[in-house]
Each structure stands twice: as structure tokens, then as C-alpha cells.
Scaffold this motif. Sequence first.
Motif, short mmCIF file in Angstrom:
data_model
loop_
_atom_site.label_atom_id
_atom_site.label_comp_id
_atom_site.label_asym_id
_atom_site.label_seq_id
_atom_site.Cartn_x
_atom_site.Cartn_y
_atom_site.Cartn_z
N LEU A 151 0.82 -1.21 0.00
CA LEU A 151 0.00 0.00 0.00
C LEU A 151 0.85 1.26 0.00
O LEU A 151 0.71 2.11 -0.89
CB LEU A 151 -0.96 -0.02 1.18
CG LEU A 151 -1.87 1.20 1.34
CD1 LEU A 151 -2.76 1.38 0.11
CD2 LEU A 151 -2.74 1.07 2.59
N PRO A 152 1.75 1.48 0.97
CA PRO A 152 2.58 2.70 0.92
C PRO A 152 3.52 2.72 -0.28
O PRO A 152 3.79 3.80 -0.84
CB PRO A 152 3.36 2.66 2.24
CG PRO A 152 3.37 1.23 2.65
CD PRO A 152 2.06 0.67 2.17
N ILE A 153 4.01 1.55 -0.71
CA ILE A 153 4.88 1.52 -1.89
C ILE A 153 4.12 1.95 -3.13
O ILE A 153 4.61 2.74 -3.95
CB ILE A 153 5.46 0.10 -2.08
CG1 ILE A 153 6.41 -0.25 -0.93
CG2 ILE A 153 6.19 0.00 -3.42
CD1 ILE A 153 6.92 -1.68 -0.97
N GLY A 154 2.89 1.45 -3.27
CA GLY A 154 2.07 1.82 -4.43
C GLY A 154 1.73 3.30 -4.44
O GLY A 154 1.74 3.95 -5.50
N VAL A 155 1.42 3.87 -3.27
CA VAL A 155 1.12 5.30 -3.21
C VAL A 155 2.35 6.12 -3.58
O VAL A 155 2.26 7.12 -4.31
CB VAL A 155 0.62 5.68 -1.79
CG1 VAL A 155 0.47 7.19 -1.65
CG2 VAL A 155 -0.71 5.00 -1.50
N GLY A 156 3.52 5.70 -3.09
CA GLY A 156 4.74 6.44 -3.41
C GLY A 156 5.13 6.34 -4.87
O GLY A 156 5.63 7.32 -5.46
N MET A 157 4.88 5.20 -5.50
CA MET A 157 5.28 5.00 -6.89
C MET A 157 4.34 5.67 -7.88
O MET A 157 4.61 5.66 -9.09
CB MET A 157 5.38 3.50 -7.20
CG MET A 157 6.55 2.80 -6.54
SD MET A 157 6.78 1.10 -7.12
CE MET A 157 7.18 1.37 -8.85
#
Length: 340
Positions: free
Chosen positions: A209-215
Motif C-alpha cells: 500500500l505505501p509503496i504503491g502510493v509512493g510509486m
Amino acid sequence: MFTLENPLVMLYVRLIGWTLLGYVLGKLLPRVYTTYLGKALLFVGVPIGIVSFLRQADLSGWIVIAPTTAWVAIFVGAGLAWIWIDLGVSDERFRSLSRGITSRENTVEVTSGTNATIQQESAWSGPTQGSFLLAMTLGNTAFMGYPVSLALVGPQYFAWSLFYDLIGSTIAAYSVGIALASRFGSTANNQPRPNPFVSMAKTPALWSLPIGVGMRFVPLPTVITSGMNAIAWTTVTLSLVMIGMQLSQLQTLKNIKKALTCLSIKMLLTPLVVGTGLMFFGVTGEPRLAMVLQMAMPPAFSTLVIAQAYNLDRDLTVTTLAFGVVLLLFTIPIWLWLFS
């Protein structure tokens, strides 16, 4: 109306077709293949799919409402379920009292063995209550909720379903689910109980979830984005296949009356109450439909894993899983008609 271009028809073709394929494969292949597929989806397919779909999703608006709604739905469903259980237990106590009064008219002595027999015949034992509440609180908002949401609401509003699942259902499974199992069940052979925090830390979807938001703000070559998108949609299909394989391994269907009552509260009453309540907070249209569909998902297969680990009522759990998948086919048109 009933053409292949209709999203609902296409969804049903995929749900029924891929699930049936999985059911057949589950009967033909060794059970270990289901485990391999589940691990591949959990550690590879689902994380890549989350990152891919998040890059396309619209994160504007009050998306924090999604996980809040998930927790409200969980506690509303659990509250309604507890009321039903309390009515059932109260009815049993009344009948036991009536039998006791009748017995005293015929004999003076009431042994402890009789009391033990009455207790053993209880239809609402601790493990049964635990399985009932567990099925009520944990929905299949990932492997089944994602395909339904993507087909009927679209990738643009997928973030609402995603936040509902990860910050709501997933965390609830390792907190409320484990707490209920510990309260009403017990581990076999004094085995150590799983640490909920360690279990959550080992869930790749939460890290995605945080990785997807950051990418979302990182430009990627077209080849990579296309590949991620292909993996994401393949994961959606394989999720349905895995559900069919899991269904093929279910053996006994008992406690049908309790299972149908549980599913009626979980998949009908709770989505109707909470979904209607969202209107008063200004949540309408596709975001509300995405959350209502997640609320209306059948119980998650993780309920069976928890039920086995904590010695809950496995028969009731299996029955709710099997009937829940079938009931979903009849409830989806209701939510589209009411909330679309």
C-alpha cells in the motif's frame, strides 16, 4: 441487456467460469498445488497488482472513509450477530429450565451428569459462537472483492476497495479475528498462538500500500507498466481459480440454518444498513458502491484457517464459506440496483 458487453454479465461469466475451472483442478490436482498458488498470489501477484492499480486509481476525496466504513461494518455485523446468539442462548436456557421443571415433577434427584448432557447438547457452544462471529466479521474482500470491484466499479475507484480491505478487513483479521478465536476456542496440544503483529508484518499486501502510493509519482517505462498491469489482471483471474480450488477441498456441510442466518446478516443486513448510512455523510455513487460490494463479500477463507488453529466449529465455518460464494451471485444485482 444480457449481452457480453454488459459488465454484470461479463463478471458472472468470469466468476462462474474461472471458479468452476478451479474446482475441477482442485479435484484433479494434489492439495499442495492450492498452497503453492496461494503463496504465489500472496507474495507476488497481489503486491504487484496493488501497485499497478494504485497508479491508475483516483485518490482524491475523503478516501479515509473507506477503512472507517470497514470497521463500522465489522462492529455492526458483530453486534447484530451477538444479538442473534444471545437470543438463541436465552431460548436454550428457557427450554432447559422447562425441562428441569418437568423433570422435577417426575423425580426429585437431578444429577450433575444430566446437566452435563444438557450442556453438551447446546446448539450454541463456545466454538460455534466463535465461528459464527468470525464469519460475520471477516469478509473475502481481497481475492473475491477485488475482481468484483474492478469489474463493476473500475480501476479508477479501486483505491476505495483497497483501503477498505487493507486498513479494514486485513487488520481486523489479525486483531478482532484472533481475539474472537482466543475468546471462544483453544489451540490444540498447547501449541503457541500466532502473534497478530508478526502475522501482519508478514503480509506483503500491507507493505504494498505505501509503496504503491509512493510509486504514483515515479515515471516508469511503458514496458514495465504494461507488464505490471498484465500481472495484475492475471492475479485477478487466478484469485478466482484459487477460490474454486479451495471450494473443492471443503468436505462437510452442516449447520445450514445457522450458516444462512449468519450470511443473511453479513451479506444482506449489514451492507444495507451501513450503505444507507453513508448517504448521510455525503458518500454516494461509485465510492459507496465499491464499499457496499466489499461489505457484501462472503466470509474469507482465512476464517477456516483460524477455526482450525483455535478449535472452533469447523463444520459451521465450512458451510458459511460454501453457501456464501453461491449467495454472492444473487446479491450483487441487489446492490447494483440499490446503490449504483
